[in-house]
Scaffold this motif. Structure first.
Motif, PDB file in Angstrom:
ATOM      1  N   ALA A  87      42.934  71.507 -94.189  1.00  0.00           N
ATOM      2  CA  ALA A  87      41.909  71.858 -95.185  1.00  0.00           C
ATOM      3  C   ALA A  87      42.400  71.437 -96.560  1.00  0.00           C
ATOM      4  O   ALA A  87      43.587  71.223 -96.770  1.00  0.00           O
ATOM      5  N   SER A  89      42.996  73.312 -99.768  1.00  0.00           N
ATOM      6  CA  SER A  89      43.262  74.755 -99.770  1.00  0.00           C
ATOM      7  C   SER A  89      43.424  75.399-101.145  1.00  0.00           C
ATOM      8  O   SER A  89      43.622  76.608-101.216  1.00  0.00           O
ATOM      9  N   THR A 104      36.431  67.643 -96.062  1.00  0.00           N
ATOM     10  CA  THR A 104      37.451  68.042 -95.075  1.00  0.00           C
ATOM     11  C   THR A 104      37.121  69.387 -94.439  1.00  0.00           C
ATOM     12  O   THR A 104      37.167  69.542 -93.218  1.00  0.00           O
ATOM     13  N   ASN A 105      36.780  70.366 -95.271  1.00  0.00           N
ATOM     14  CA  ASN A 105      36.666  71.726 -94.724  1.00  0.00           C
ATOM     15  C   ASN A 105      35.410  71.900 -93.875  1.00  0.00           C
ATOM     16  O   ASN A 105      35.438  72.628 -92.884  1.00  0.00           O
ATOM     17  N   THR A 109      35.803  70.186 -89.900  1.00  0.00           N
ATOM     18  CA  THR A 109      35.709  71.241 -88.876  1.00  0.00           C
ATOM     19  C   THR A 109      34.612  70.900 -87.876  1.00  0.00           C
ATOM     20  O   THR A 109      34.780  71.047 -86.658  1.00  0.00           O
ATOM     21  N   SER A 136      41.158  80.658 -91.129  1.00  0.00           N
ATOM     22  CA  SER A 136      40.357  80.771 -92.339  1.00  0.00           C
ATOM     23  C   SER A 136      40.953  81.816 -93.297  1.00  0.00           C
ATOM     24  O   SER A 136      42.089  82.256 -93.112  1.00  0.00           O
ATOM     25  N   TYR A 162      35.936  76.360-102.907  1.00  0.00           N
ATOM     26  CA  TYR A 162      36.864  76.473-101.769  1.00  0.00           C
ATOM     27  C   TYR A 162      36.365  77.498-100.768  1.00  0.00           C
ATOM     28  O   TYR A 162      36.200  77.207 -99.577  1.00  0.00           O
ATOM     29  N   LYS A 166      35.021  77.136 -96.831  1.00  0.00           N
ATOM     30  CA  LYS A 166      35.646  77.822 -95.684  1.00  0.00           C
ATOM     31  C   LYS A 166      34.616  78.717 -94.978  1.00  0.00           C
ATOM     32  O   LYS A 166      34.589  78.801 -93.759  1.00  0.00           O
ATOM     33  N   SER A 169      32.543  76.603 -92.806  1.00  0.00           N
ATOM     34  CA  SER A 169      33.205  76.196 -91.555  1.00  0.00           C
ATOM     35  C   SER A 169      33.276  77.373 -90.586  1.00  0.00           C
ATOM     36  O   SER A 169      33.089  77.198 -89.374  1.00  0.00           O
TER      37      SER A 169
END
Ligand code: NAD
Ligand code: TYD
Length: 365
Positions: A87, A89, A104-105, A109, A136, A162, A166, A169
């Motif tokens: 991720a 992050s 990416t996240n 996923t 997560s 962010y 998350k 995802s």
């Protein structure tokens, strides 16, 4: 853990992923780990020095968004377990550049879930039940006031790019469970600290700046609260969930270590003074503490109720903050070379990016 598994670890060259690959290497001699990591600024092969390629371990440099590559790994390696860490992050970076977080996240996923769905239709390959564990964060729950705790039933209320990525995802993972019966689990953990953490996050940044005699930037009034979880405790929690967790469940993982940021920074100052003596000026390191403009949308307090994982999985944290932070400072003192080689100057930090360097000079006396 006895059953031999073929595990795809994503993001295994990052902070938690590397600690987890090391943990598996120590504790699961019969498992094969394939580490898929694209080596962003946060990924570092040195984090896995000593783990040799062979029957037990393979590194693949690549992007989790690359459908063909992910498919190839699933097929060639007969992957039956995914532990998904990869991720973007860092909250501050998501404020100054959210696009990579979405890519990416969320897309990453999704790509992994699709590969798992395609390859695990025939679920009982080799007698090992497949598992997709999505790692997560508690930040999906938003921000607490002075009281209360995040429980698995707390409504999602992400407040940064962010945490929104998350949360998104997590929803996808749950959607694949309910829609396709994909055997998933989700863990939502609090702030980790410990060896191999990239020095942009609070604890390693403060240790690094303490050693360099640089300003210690504390956002806002320094009274924001995080629940600190030592990464070793976190790795043990993930291993326990893989072994004993229920399919479709999510588990909150916390350290029982709620601290105000200022308290964390002061504690690090005192430990560094104790280990290497005061600054060359003779002053204590607390003199470097510099209050700077608050982070945009800064969540006030995170606190985890880790009752479910204790009751249902039998895990609870073992490392107190006092012990963990002393060990962490010592680790950074002993690994200065590691720190120096990963800081290449390409990321100047949130403050310089947002405000230039006018706010991050140590207080003048
Ligand atoms: P990190 O930033 O240290 O490492 C992330 C790793 O993922 C890096 O090795 C990077 O190269 C790799 N990566 C990034 N994008 C990729 C891509 N597109 N394809 C393949 N690899 C990619 O992160 P971390 O602190 O180790 O966090 C790991 C996971 O735990 C993340 O999912 C994060 O959201 C979650 N988490 C972290 C914390 C924490 O305190 N660090 C707390 C709660 C949850
Ligand atoms: P961080 O390590 O970035 O984790 P997260 O934002 O995911 O909680 O930050 C931890 C806390 O420390 C958070 O309240 C923001 C604060 N902070 C500072 O005060 N100064 C800093 O330089 C950094 C990086 C964070």
């Amino acid at each position: 853990m006895d059953t031999a598994r073929k595990v795809l670890v994503t993001g295994g060259c990052g902070f938690i992923g590397a600690n987890f690959v090391r943990h598996l290497h120590r504790t699961c001699p019969r498992w094969r780990v394939v580490n898929l990591d694209t080596l962003t600024y946060a990924g570092n092969l040195d984090n896995l020095q000593g783990i040799e390629e062979g029957n037990r371990y393979r590194f693949v440099k690549g992007d989790i968004c690359n459908t063909a590559l992910v498919e190839e790994i699933f097929v060639a390696e007969q992957i039956d377990t995914v532990v998904h860490f990869a991720a973007e992050s860092h909250v501050d970076r998501s404020i100054t550049g959210p696009a990579e977080f979405i890519q990416t996240n969320i897309i990453g996923t999704f790509t992994l879930l699709e590969a798992a769905r395609r390859n695990w239709q025939d679920q009982h390959r080799g007698g090992t039940h497949p598992l997709f564990l999505h790692v997560s964060t508690d930040e999906v729950y938003g921000s607490l006031g002075e009281t209360g705790y995040f429980r698995e039933t707390t409504a999602y209320d992400p407040r940064s790019p962010y945490s929104a990525s998350k949360a998104s995802s997590d929803h996808l993972v749950n959607g694949y469970f309910h829609t396709y019966d994909l055997p998933v689990m989700i863990t939502n953990c609090s702030n980790n600290y410990g060896p191999y953490q990239f020095p942009e996050k609070l604890i390693p940044l403060i240790i690094h700046n303490c050693l360099q005699g640089r300003a210690l930037p504390v956002y806002g009034d320094g009274k924001n609260i995080r629940d600190w979880l030592h990464v070793q405790d976190h790795c043990e929690a993930i291993a326990a969930v893989l072994e004993k967790g229920a399919i479709g469940a999510s588990y909150n993982i916390g350290g029982n270590n709620e601290k105000e940021n200022l308290e964390v920074v002061e504690r690090i100052c005192d430990i560094v003074d104790d280990r290497v003596g005061p600054l060359s000026s003779g002053e204590k390191r607390r003199s470097l503490i510099t209050f700077v403009t608050d982070r945009l949308g800064h969540d006030r307090r995170y606190a985890i109720d880790a009752g479910k994982i204790k009751e249902q999985v039998g895990w609870q944290p073992k490392i107190t903050f006092d012990e963990g932070i002393r060990k962490t400072v010592d680790w950074y003192l002993e690994h200065q070379q590691w720190v120096n080689t990963i800081i290449d100057g390409s990321y100047r930090g949130y403050y310089e990016k947002m405000y230039g360097n006018r706010e991050i000079l140590p207080p003048q006396r």
